[in-house]
Design an enzyme around this catalytic site. Structure first.
Site, PDB file in Angstrom:
ATOM      1  N   ALA A 186       0.830  -1.205   0.000  1.00  0.00           N
ATOM      2  CA  ALA A 186       0.000   0.000   0.000  1.00  0.00           C
ATOM      3  C   ALA A 186       0.867   1.258   0.000  1.00  0.00           C
ATOM      4  O   ALA A 186       2.011   1.254   0.487  1.00  0.00           O
ATOM      5  CB  ALA A 186      -0.907   0.006   1.224  1.00  0.00           C
ATOM      6  N   LEU A 187       0.311   2.313  -0.552  1.00  0.00           N
ATOM      7  CA  LEU A 187       1.011   3.601  -0.551  1.00  0.00           C
ATOM      8  C   LEU A 187       1.320   4.048   0.872  1.00  0.00           C
ATOM      9  O   LEU A 187       0.520   3.810   1.789  1.00  0.00           O
ATOM     10  CB  LEU A 187       0.128   4.665  -1.217  1.00  0.00           C
ATOM     11  CG  LEU A 187       0.099   4.698  -2.744  1.00  0.00           C
ATOM     12  CD1 LEU A 187      -1.068   5.573  -3.201  1.00  0.00           C
ATOM     13  CD2 LEU A 187       1.419   5.238  -3.285  1.00  0.00           C
ATOM     14  N   HIS A 193      -1.429  -1.211   8.163  1.00  0.00           N
ATOM     15  CA  HIS A 193      -0.397  -1.486   9.166  1.00  0.00           C
ATOM     16  C   HIS A 193      -0.065  -0.230   9.985  1.00  0.00           C
ATOM     17  O   HIS A 193       0.328  -0.327  11.147  1.00  0.00           O
ATOM     18  CB  HIS A 193       0.864  -2.023   8.502  1.00  0.00           C
ATOM     19  CG  HIS A 193       0.751  -3.453   8.058  1.00  0.00           C
ATOM     20  ND1 HIS A 193       0.820  -4.512   8.917  1.00  0.00           N
ATOM     21  CD2 HIS A 193       0.561  -3.986   6.822  1.00  0.00           C
ATOM     22  CE1 HIS A 193       0.686  -5.648   8.256  1.00  0.00           C
ATOM     23  NE2 HIS A 193       0.523  -5.356   6.972  1.00  0.00           N
ATOM     24  N   ASP A 200       0.424  -9.398   9.474  1.00  0.00           N
ATOM     25  CA  ASP A 200       0.733 -10.410   8.480  1.00  0.00           C
ATOM     26  C   ASP A 200       1.242 -11.651   9.201  1.00  0.00           C
ATOM     27  O   ASP A 200       2.071 -11.542  10.114  1.00  0.00           O
ATOM     28  CB  ASP A 200       1.813  -9.915   7.510  1.00  0.00           C
ATOM     29  CG  ASP A 200       1.317  -8.798   6.612  1.00  0.00           C
ATOM     30  OD1 ASP A 200       0.083  -8.704   6.412  1.00  0.00           O
ATOM     31  OD2 ASP A 200       2.156  -8.028   6.115  1.00  0.00           O
ATOM     32  N   GLU A 244      -4.139 -11.715  -0.422  1.00  0.00           N
ATOM     33  CA  GLU A 244      -3.136 -11.857   0.634  1.00  0.00           C
ATOM     34  C   GLU A 244      -3.705 -12.759   1.733  1.00  0.00           C
ATOM     35  O   GLU A 244      -4.373 -12.273   2.655  1.00  0.00           O
ATOM     36  CB  GLU A 244      -2.738 -10.494   1.214  1.00  0.00           C
ATOM     37  CG  GLU A 244      -1.980  -9.616   0.240  1.00  0.00           C
ATOM     38  CD  GLU A 244      -1.376  -8.392   0.907  1.00  0.00           C
ATOM     39  OE1 GLU A 244      -1.611  -8.193   2.125  1.00  0.00           O
ATOM     40  OE2 GLU A 244      -0.670  -7.632   0.222  1.00  0.00           O
TER      41      GLU A 244
END
Length: 375
Positions: A186-187, A193, A200, A244
């Site tokens: 992600a950007l 997170h 994860d 994911e």
């Protein structure tokens, strides 16, 4: 001399008239400011869900009712900082909605596991941390996973990240793929997170996690702990993130339950809740444990410091921002009273007695069965 006096009188009259005009303007501006403030600070209007005694001057949601129903919920309006729409376990963080943080209450997974004597999962290193509420959910889930499978190899590889750490991962992925954008990372500023609500998984045996085999227990049961698989394989067109199987997100038990049972990703769920406004029908459901919930959406008043949010009087509730355009209120509704074991047994016995045939009926059946076939 008379000309001078007349001139002075004229000047005084002009001065008096000017002062009168200025005073009138000030009064008008003041009145306009008060009216504007009142309009801007007005609480959410009443809905059919609000039942209050008529004529209560202290109740901003006063509704005249001739015969109030004591079984209906009474709502009151509470001020919530409009900026809090960026906070809560239901915030949507993705490529469209940036995360605005800085007040995360984090716990270190390694330290907490040591304190509580937990050894069925571990943090990747001494810096791995998550929100305190998320840690409790993870701990309970993975302890139960261990009891169900005997597996104790789950590693929390990724927990909370700073925006700087996210940027380093993003730049590394661009360098590896040669693309202008990443489909995996992600950007910076747009990663879950960074909120502390996401982790994860990997394993200490394979250093890989795909959620299959015995690990599928987690996917089938994570909702019971308020956790969801955030980026499902069949929702990539909506999440804009590839599948994911290792990425889990905390949202809270009611919401994880509803999303799991209805096959929704977080983006779909947030969109759905906008249909259930305070003034209209509320979303109500009961989970598998018999706990009832009532949910509704309140748009944020972006032109004011506070948004007035209607909440139930006498019931437990939670308010979470959605990080987009408002607040989601989750009400824990009273569970229906279940009969005691003795009473339930008696009710069952009575029902069976009602269904059982009488002696005459039995006699009739026996007579019929005893009649030989005429053929």
């Amino acid at each position: 001399m008379a000309k001078k006096i007349s001139k002075r009188k004229s000047m005084r009259r002009a001065k008096t008239a000017t002062e009168s005009v200025i005073s009138a303007v000030i009064v008008a501006l003041g009145a306009y400011g008060i009216v504007s403030s009142v309009k801007r600070a007005a609480p959410v209007p009443a809905s059919p869900y609000v039942i209050n005694a008529a004529g209560d001057p202290e109740n901003p949601l006063d509704v005249p009712v001739e015969d109030p129903d004591p079984n209906k919920t009474i709502y009151e309006s509470v001020p919530v900082s409009t900026k809090d729409k960026f906070k809560g376990n239901l915030i949507l963080v993705n490529s469209d909605y940036q995360y605005f943080g800085g007040d995360e209450v984090l716990v270190n997974i390694v330290e907490k596991n040591t304190e509580e004597g937990i050894d069925c999962f571990a943090g990747n290193d001494n810096t791995t941390s998550v929100r305190d509420i998320f840690y409790e959910a993870l701990k309970n889930m993975l302890v139960d996973f261990n009891a169900a499978t005997t597996y104790n190899d789950i590693i929390i590889e990724g927990g909370y990240r700073t925006v700087e750490e996210q940027k380093a991962l993003y730049d590394e992925d661009l360098a590896n793929t040669g693309l202008d954008y990443s489909e995996r990372v992600a950007l910076p500023g747009h990663s879950e997170h960074e909120s502390g609500y996401a982790v994860d998984f990997t394993t200490s045996t394979e250093w890989n996690y795909d959620g299959t085999g015995e690990y599928d227990w987690i996917n089938q049961n994570c909702w019971k702990y308020g956790i969801i698989l955030r980026y499902p394989e069949n929702k990539t067109d909506i999440t804009k993130i590839q599948y994911e199987p290792w990425h889990y997100r905390y949202v809270g038990i009611p919401h994880a339950y509803y999303m799991y049972k209805n096959g929704l990703c977080l983006e779909e769920y947030i969109d759905l809740l906008r249909n259930y406004t305070y003034e209209s029908e509320h979303l109500t459901f009961t989970d598998d444990n018999g706990t009832g919930y009532e949910l509704y959406f309140v748009p944020s008043d972006d032109g004011a410091d506070n948004t007035f949010v209607p909440v139930p009087n006498g019931l437990d509730y939670e308010i979470s921002g959605n990080n987009c355009d408002g607040f989601i209120v989750t009400v824990y509704t009273p569970a229906e009273e279940q009969p005691t074991t003795e009473a339930a047994t008696q009710e069952q016995s009575d029902a069976e007695a009602d269904e059982a045939p009488t002696d005459d009926e039995n006699a009739g059946d026996a007579s019929q069965e005893a009649v030989p076939d005429a053929a």
